[in-house]
Motif scaffolding. Structure first.
Motif, PDB file in Angstrom:
ATOM      1  N   VAL A 205       0.810  -1.206   0.000  1.00 19.02           N
ATOM      2  CA  VAL A 205       0.000   0.000   0.000  1.00 19.02           C
ATOM      3  C   VAL A 205       0.848   1.263   0.000  1.00 19.02           C
ATOM      4  O   VAL A 205       0.536   2.242  -0.693  1.00 19.02           O
ATOM      5  CB  VAL A 205      -0.940   0.030   1.230  1.00 19.02           C
ATOM      6  CG1 VAL A 205      -1.718   1.340   1.296  1.00 19.02           C
ATOM      7  CG2 VAL A 205      -1.882  -1.155   1.204  1.00 19.02           C
ATOM      8  N   ALA A 206       1.909   1.280   0.805  1.00 20.97           N
ATOM      9  CA  ALA A 206       2.656   2.512   1.023  1.00 20.97           C
ATOM     10  C   ALA A 206       4.070   2.215   1.470  1.00 20.97           C
ATOM     11  O   ALA A 206       4.441   1.063   1.728  1.00 20.97           O
ATOM     12  CB  ALA A 206       1.948   3.347   2.105  1.00 20.97           C
ATOM     13  N   SER A 207       4.846   3.294   1.564  1.00 17.23           N
ATOM     14  CA  SER A 207       6.179   3.230   2.162  1.00 17.23           C
ATOM     15  C   SER A 207       6.234   4.212   3.315  1.00 17.23           C
ATOM     16  O   SER A 207       5.551   5.241   3.303  1.00 17.23           O
ATOM     17  CB  SER A 207       7.261   3.586   1.144  1.00 17.23           C
ATOM     18  OG  SER A 207       7.326   2.616   0.124  1.00 17.23           O
ATOM     19  N   LEU A 208       7.051   3.877   4.279  1.00 18.84           N
ATOM     20  CA  LEU A 208       7.218   4.736   5.452  1.00 18.84           C
ATOM     21  C   LEU A 208       8.712   4.995   5.616  1.00 18.84           C
ATOM     22  O   LEU A 208       9.493   4.051   5.726  1.00 18.84           O
ATOM     23  CB  LEU A 208       6.637   4.057   6.686  1.00 18.84           C
ATOM     24  CG  LEU A 208       6.736   4.804   8.014  1.00 18.84           C
ATOM     25  CD1 LEU A 208       6.033   6.158   7.937  1.00 18.84           C
ATOM     26  CD2 LEU A 208       6.122   3.963   9.136  1.00 18.84           C
ATOM     27  N   PHE A 209       9.068   6.283   5.626  1.00 23.64           N
ATOM     28  CA  PHE A 209      10.461   6.675   5.769  1.00 23.64           C
ATOM     29  C   PHE A 209      10.639   7.321   7.134  1.00 23.64           C
ATOM     30  O   PHE A 209       9.928   8.257   7.500  1.00 23.64           O
ATOM     31  CB  PHE A 209      10.846   7.669   4.669  1.00 23.64           C
ATOM     32  CG  PHE A 209      10.742   7.107   3.288  1.00 23.64           C
ATOM     33  CD1 PHE A 209       9.566   7.224   2.558  1.00 23.64           C
ATOM     34  CD2 PHE A 209      11.817   6.440   2.715  1.00 23.64           C
ATOM     35  CE1 PHE A 209       9.477   6.694   1.286  1.00 23.64           C
ATOM     36  CE2 PHE A 209      11.729   5.916   1.439  1.00 23.64           C
ATOM     37  CZ  PHE A 209      10.551   6.042   0.730  1.00 23.64           C
ATOM     38  N   ILE A 210      11.619   6.839   7.875  1.00 24.32           N
ATOM     39  CA  ILE A 210      11.894   7.340   9.223  1.00 24.32           C
ATOM     40  C   ILE A 210      13.376   7.675   9.313  1.00 24.32           C
ATOM     41  O   ILE A 210      14.222   6.783   9.162  1.00 24.32           O
ATOM     42  CB  ILE A 210      11.519   6.292  10.288  1.00 24.32           C
ATOM     43  CG1 ILE A 210      10.059   5.845  10.107  1.00 24.32           C
ATOM     44  CG2 ILE A 210      11.724   6.857  11.698  1.00 24.32           C
ATOM     45  CD1 ILE A 210       9.690   4.613  10.904  1.00 24.32           C
ATOM     46  N   PRO A 211      13.719   8.948   9.562  1.00 25.24           N
ATOM     47  CA  PRO A 211      15.127   9.317   9.654  1.00 25.24           C
ATOM     48  C   PRO A 211      15.738   8.769  10.935  1.00 25.24           C
ATOM     49  O   PRO A 211      15.035   8.297  11.821  1.00 25.24           O
ATOM     50  CB  PRO A 211      15.081  10.849   9.657  1.00 25.24           C
ATOM     51  CG  PRO A 211      13.737  11.182  10.212  1.00 25.24           C
ATOM     52  CD  PRO A 211      12.813  10.095   9.756  1.00 25.24           C
ATOM     53  N   ALA A 212      17.049   8.884  11.014  1.00 27.55           N
ATOM     54  CA  ALA A 212      17.785   8.305  12.139  1.00 27.55           C
ATOM     55  C   ALA A 212      17.341   8.875  13.495  1.00 27.55           C
ATOM     56  O   ALA A 212      17.290   8.153  14.488  1.00 27.55           O
ATOM     57  CB  ALA A 212      19.282   8.522  11.949  1.00 27.55           C
TER      58      ALA A 212
END
Lengths: 113, 112
Positions: B59-66
């Motif tokens: 469905v989607a992508s989730l980007f989480i920085p450090a």
């Protein structure tokens, strides 16, 4: 597999009356939570039950009560209805180990006149 | 639980990629970041969850920085049926039985 089911779908009540909403969780889920969602806002937590015991309660008056049955289904009761109780009432079920992943039913739309 | 901040609304056109960013400066070490989608008159639907870096599903992508103080939900090539409210949630209150805290969400409108 059946998802979370709720009944009734819609309900119209008069101020001062009481209402009972019902929820059946996904098979195997022992946790049931209730949320109230008024138009334009996110759902607000009312109660959570696990293994028939209340484990969490939100900031709602004592007019709101709930219970969970041995088959893990649940009822939400609201007494002395107010106009402000008009909302979509959502039931969610979950696995106790992953409560941040909960599965919501379609909701019961309650209108108080 | 960490407070979240996300845009109230976003507009897009069919076929575009949509990125919705959520700020959660006070995220705790044990908190996961979860996104729910809600169509009108339906209950919210879990769409994706992550702890750090990148998570992708159908469905989607989730980007989480450090530093984990924000996260971005990415919806590739949106269609009209992606019009919905998207909620970013951080953590769950286990001492309140698994209470989820929903903010106001981001109302995404996809136009033809």
């Amino acid at each position: 597999d059946a998802g979370v089911t709720q009944s009734p779908t819609h309900l119209i009540k008069t101020r001062g009356q009481h209402v009972t909403l019902r929820c059946s969780p996904i098979s195997g889920h022992k946790s049931v939570s209730w949320y109230q969602q008024v138009l334009g806002q996110g759902p607000q937590f009312i109660f959570q039950y696990y293994e028939k015991e209340e484990r969490g309660r939100g900031n709602f008056p004592d007019r709101f009560s709930a219970r969970q049955f041995p088959n893990y289904s649940s009822e939400l009761n609201v007494n002395a209805l107010l106009l402000g109780d008009s909302a979509l009432y959502l039931c969610a079920s979950g696995d106790s180990g992953r409560l941040d992943e909960q599965y919501f039913g379609p909701g019961t739309r309650l209108t108080v006149t | 639980l960490a407070k979240t901040t996300q845009p109230i609304s976003m507009d897009s056109y069919e076929g575009q990629e949509v990125n919705i960013t959520c700020s959660h400066n006070n995220i705790a070490t044990n908190d996961y970041i979860t996104w729910y989608q809600q169509f009108p008159s339906q209950g919210p639907r879990f769409i994706i969850q992550g702890y750090k870096t990148k998570v992708t599903n159908e469905v989607a992508s989730l980007f989480i920085p450090a530093d984990r103080k924000s996260s971005t939900l990415s919806l590739p090539r949106v269609s009209l049926s992606d019009t919905a409210v998207y909620y970013c949630l951080v953590g769950v209150s286990y001492n309140q039985g698994g209470k989820l805290i929903f903010g106001q969400g981001t109302e995404l409108s996809v136009k033809p």
